[in-house]
Write a protein that holds these residues in place. Sequence first.
Motif, PDB file in Angstrom:
ATOM      1  N   ILE A   1      48.421 -41.567   0.499  1.00 58.06           N
ATOM      2  CA  ILE A   1      48.680 -40.493  -0.453  1.00 58.06           C
ATOM      3  C   ILE A   1      49.701 -40.892  -1.519  1.00 58.06           C
ATOM      4  N   PRO A   2      50.852 -41.495  -1.168  1.00 55.98           N
ATOM      5  CA  PRO A   2      51.827 -41.837  -2.222  1.00 55.98           C
ATOM      6  C   PRO A   2      51.256 -42.753  -3.294  1.00 55.98           C
ATOM      7  N   ASP A   3      50.312 -43.631  -2.912  1.00 53.25           N
ATOM      8  CA  ASP A   3      49.760 -44.593  -3.859  1.00 53.25           C
ATOM      9  C   ASP A   3      48.862 -43.930  -4.903  1.00 53.25           C
ATOM     10  N   CYS A   4      48.264 -42.773  -4.561  1.00 53.84           N
ATOM     11  CA  CYS A   4      47.354 -42.122  -5.507  1.00 53.84           C
ATOM     12  C   CYS A   4      47.812 -40.705  -5.854  1.00 53.84           C
ATOM     13  N   TRP A   5      49.051 -40.360  -5.487  1.00 53.56           N
ATOM     14  CA  TRP A   5      49.527 -39.006  -5.714  1.00 53.56           C
ATOM     15  C   TRP A   5      49.488 -38.624  -7.189  1.00 53.56           C
ATOM     16  N   GLU A   6      49.890 -39.553  -8.064  1.00 53.99           N
ATOM     17  CA  GLU A   6      49.923 -39.236  -9.490  1.00 53.99           C
ATOM     18  C   GLU A   6      48.528 -38.945 -10.026  1.00 53.99           C
ATOM     19  N   GLN A   7      47.535 -39.712  -9.577  1.00 58.56           N
ATOM     20  CA  GLN A   7      46.156 -39.452 -10.006  1.00 58.56           C
ATOM     21  C   GLN A   7      45.653 -38.108  -9.491  1.00 58.56           C
ATOM     22  N   LEU A   8      45.957 -37.803  -8.227  1.00 62.43           N
ATOM     23  CA  LEU A   8      45.550 -36.510  -7.659  1.00 62.43           C
ATOM     24  C   LEU A   8      46.203 -35.360  -8.418  1.00 62.43           C
ATOM     25  N   ARG A   9      47.477 -35.502  -8.717  1.00 63.02           N
ATOM     26  CA  ARG A   9      48.200 -34.442  -9.424  1.00 63.02           C
ATOM     27  C   ARG A   9      47.667 -34.267 -10.840  1.00 63.02           C
ATOM     28  N   THR A  10      47.426 -35.380 -11.530  1.00 56.51           N
ATOM     29  CA  THR A  10      46.945 -35.312 -12.905  1.00 56.51           C
ATOM     30  C   THR A  10      45.570 -34.649 -12.972  1.00 56.51           C
ATOM     31  N   TYR A  11      44.676 -35.061 -12.061  1.00 57.03           N
ATOM     32  CA  TYR A  11      43.338 -34.471 -12.102  1.00 57.03           C
ATOM     33  C   TYR A  11      43.372 -32.998 -11.732  1.00 57.03           C
ATOM     34  N   THR A  12      44.200 -32.634 -10.765  1.00 58.27           N
ATOM     35  CA  THR A  12      44.300 -31.223 -10.378  1.00 58.27           C
ATOM     36  C   THR A  12      44.824 -30.383 -11.536  1.00 58.27           C
ATOM     37  N   SER A  13      45.769 -30.919 -12.299  1.00 56.31           N
ATOM     38  CA  SER A  13      46.281 -30.208 -13.474  1.00 56.31           C
ATOM     39  C   SER A  13      45.177 -30.010 -14.508  1.00 56.31           C
ATOM     40  N   TYR A  14      44.377 -31.063 -14.722  1.00 53.54           N
ATOM     41  CA  TYR A  14      43.257 -30.939 -15.667  1.00 53.54           C
ATOM     42  C   TYR A  14      42.256 -29.888 -15.177  1.00 53.54           C
ATOM     43  N   ARG A  15      41.968 -29.903 -13.872  1.00 55.16           N
ATOM     44  CA  ARG A  15      40.998 -28.943 -13.346  1.00 55.16           C
ATOM     45  C   ARG A  15      41.531 -27.522 -13.406  1.00 55.16           C
ATOM     46  N   LEU A  16      42.872 -27.355 -13.352  1.00 59.97           N
ATOM     47  CA  LEU A  16      43.442 -26.023 -13.520  1.00 59.97           C
ATOM     48  C   LEU A  16      43.184 -25.512 -14.932  1.00 59.97           C
ATOM     49  N   GLU A  17      43.312 -26.394 -15.919  1.00 59.55           N
ATOM     50  CA  GLU A  17      42.982 -25.994 -17.299  1.00 59.55           C
ATOM     51  C   GLU A  17      41.517 -25.598 -17.392  1.00 59.55           C
ATOM     52  N   CYS A  18      40.633 -26.365 -16.726  1.00 64.93           N
ATOM     53  CA  CYS A  18      39.218 -25.987 -16.693  1.00 64.93           C
ATOM     54  C   CYS A  18      39.037 -24.640 -16.023  1.00 64.93           C
ATOM     55  N   GLY A  19      39.865 -24.365 -15.004  1.00 69.01           N
ATOM     56  CA  GLY A  19      39.779 -23.083 -14.314  1.00 69.01           C
ATOM     57  C   GLY A  19      40.104 -21.915 -15.222  1.00 69.01           C
ATOM     58  N   PHE A  20      41.049 -22.107 -16.154  1.00 70.30           N
ATOM     59  CA  PHE A  20      41.348 -21.046 -17.121  1.00 70.30           C
ATOM     60  C   PHE A  20      40.118 -20.758 -17.983  1.00 70.30           C
ATOM     61  N   ARG A  21      39.424 -21.817 -18.398  1.00 64.39           N
ATOM     62  CA  ARG A  21      38.220 -21.618 -19.208  1.00 64.39           C
ATOM     63  C   ARG A  21      37.128 -20.924 -18.400  1.00 64.39           C
ATOM     64  N   SER A  22      36.925 -21.379 -17.150  1.00 62.75           N
ATOM     65  CA  SER A  22      35.911 -20.748 -16.300  1.00 62.75           C
ATOM     66  C   SER A  22      36.233 -19.284 -16.063  1.00 62.75           C
ATOM     67  N   SER A  23      37.504 -18.986 -15.819  1.00 64.92           N
ATOM     68  CA  SER A  23      37.915 -17.602 -15.587  1.00 64.92           C
ATOM     69  C   SER A  23      37.643 -16.738 -16.813  1.00 64.92           C
ATOM     70  N   ALA A  24      37.898 -17.294 -17.993  1.00 67.24           N
ATOM     71  CA  ALA A  24      37.681 -16.519 -19.223  1.00 67.24           C
ATOM     72  C   ALA A  24      36.214 -16.154 -19.407  1.00 67.24           C
ATOM     73  N   ILE A  25      35.306 -17.113 -19.177  1.00 70.42           N
ATOM     74  CA  ILE A  25      33.893 -16.829 -19.451  1.00 70.42           C
ATOM     75  C   ILE A  25      33.279 -15.926 -18.377  1.00 70.42           C
ATOM     76  N   LEU A  26      33.932 -15.779 -17.232  1.00 66.68           N
ATOM     77  CA  LEU A  26      33.413 -14.831 -16.240  1.00 66.68           C
ATOM     78  C   LEU A  26      33.416 -13.401 -16.784  1.00 66.68           C
ATOM     79  N   GLY A  27      34.204 -13.155 -17.807  1.00 70.46           N
ATOM     80  CA  GLY A  27      34.189 -11.841 -18.438  1.00 70.46           C
ATOM     81  C   GLY A  27      32.857 -11.495 -19.072  1.00 70.46           C
TER      82      GLY A  27
END
Length: 496
Positions: free
Chosen positions: A173-199
Motif C-alpha cells: 500500500i505505501p508504494d502505491c498510496w499516492e496513485q490510489l489517492r490521486t485516482y480516488t480524488s479524480y473519481r470524486l470529481e466525476c462523482g459530482f458530475r454524476s450526481s448533478a446529471i441524476l437530476g
Amino acid sequence: MRGWASLPLSRSRTARTSIFFVVLALVCLAFSDIAVTTANPWQDLMRFFWGIVTPDFFSSAGLATAVLRTLAFAFVGVTIGSIAGFLLALVYRFRIVRTFSAFIRAIHEIFWALIFLQFFGFHPLTGVLAIAIPYSGIFAKVYSEILDEVDPEPRNLLHSRVGALSAFAYARIPDCWEQLRTYTSYRLECGFRSSAILGFVGLPTLGFYLESAFSQGHYSEAGAVLLLFYALIATIPLWVRPRMLPFYVLAAPFFLGDGMPIVWGNVKRFFTEDIVPAPLREGATGESFWPWLSELLVDQALPGIWNTLLLTQMALVATGVLALLAFPLISRHFGNRLSRTGGHVLLVVARSTPEYILAYILLQLWGPSMLPAVVALALHNGGIIGHLIGRQSSFITLRPDAPRGITRYGYELVPRVYPSFLAFLFYRWEIIMRETAILGILGIYTLGFYVDSAIQNIQFDKAMILILVTALLNIGIDILSRRIRKRLALQTMPTC
C-alpha cells in the motif's frame, strides 16, 4: 537490433490504425443525421450566453439545497464505491470478479437510477446506489491495475514470518498510496458530475433545476445553475482536503433528504414479475418467447446498436481531433502565461461539464439530431485528453534551436505525445460508448432512447433486456480497446 526493428513497425501500425478510425468516422458520418432543425439556432445560442452573463441566483429557493444534495450523493456514492471497489480489486484475478466488475461498470449511472426508481422511487437510496454500483466496477479495475504495478521487492525484504495482511499494509500500500489517492480524488470529481446529471431523472440535484430552467426558457436561472456547478468543480482543491474528508463523508448522509418511503412490496414485484419477459410471465411456452425476443431485438435493439455505434465512432474521432488541437492551449511550448491561463479556463469548463448536460443544452439550441451529441462528447472528452496531453508536453525538453509555431507543433511535439494521446483516446472509448447510449434519453435514437421508451410504457422486461444489450456492447468495446492498445504497445492504463 530487435528493439530498433520493431520501432518502425509500431509506428506503421499506429498510422494505419489512426487512418482506419478516421475513415470509419467519415463513413459513419454519411449514414448519420447531423442537421440543425431549430429556426433560429444563433439567436437561441446568444440568449443562452446572455443567461450565463446575467445569472439569477435567487430565482429558485431550493438551489442551495440542490447543491448540498449534489455533494451528498457524490460523497456517499463514491465512498461506498471506493470501498467495494478496493475489496473487489483484491480478488480481481478471478475471472468471475472481472466479469462482474465489467458488467456493473458497463451500465451508466442514469440507467441504474432508472432501474432503482421503479421500486425505490425518489428515495435517496436510488441516487446513492446509482453512483456506488458502477463506480465499484470502475474502482475495482483501476485499483487492481495500480496494485499490480507495485514493485515486489519491498515484500521480499520482509521477514518470512510476516503475515500476508501485514505485508500488504506495510510493503504494498505505501508504494502505491499516492496513485490510489490521486485516482480516488479524480473519481470524486466525476462523482459530482454524476450526481448533478441524476437530476435529469427527477432526483433533487443541480440537474433537476437546470432542466426545469431550460424547459421554461429561463436562461438566467440556467446560467446560475451552471456557474454554481463550475464553481464547485473549480474550487475542489480549496475545500476537498484530506483532513476534511472524514467530516464530509460522515456529514453527507444527513443531507441526502428523506424522500418517499420505500414500499418493499414494489421491490419484490419488480424482481419477481415486472422484469420477467411478458410471454413467460403469462405462462406461455418458449414458442411464444422467441418471437417476442426476436421482435424486440430487430425493432429496437439492432437500430439502437447501429445508431450507438455510429455516434460513438464519430465522437471518438472528433474527440481525438479536438484534443490534438487543444493541448497547445496549455503547453508551455506555446503562447505566454496569459494565453495559457485562458486555455486552462476553457479546458476546465469543457471537461467539467458532463456530456449529458452539454448535449441537453445543445439539443435545446440546435434541435434533435446527432450533431449536439457528437459536439458534446467531443468537447468533454477532448477537454480531458487535451488537458492531460498538454501537461505531458510541458515536461518535454526541446533543443535551444527547436523550430517554432506550426513546425514545432507538427514535428517536435505531436510525434512525441502521440502514443500517450492514443492510449488516452482508446482508454476513453468505452466511456464514450456508455455516454452515447444514455444520450438516447434526450431523444437521440441510441439504445438509451429505446430503454427510456420501454420504461415510460411500463415494459420493464424489455427495458432490462435492452440495458443488458447496452452492457454487453460496452464490454465488447472495452475488450477491443485493450487489444488495440496491446497491439500498438500502448500503456494498458495511461497515466499522466
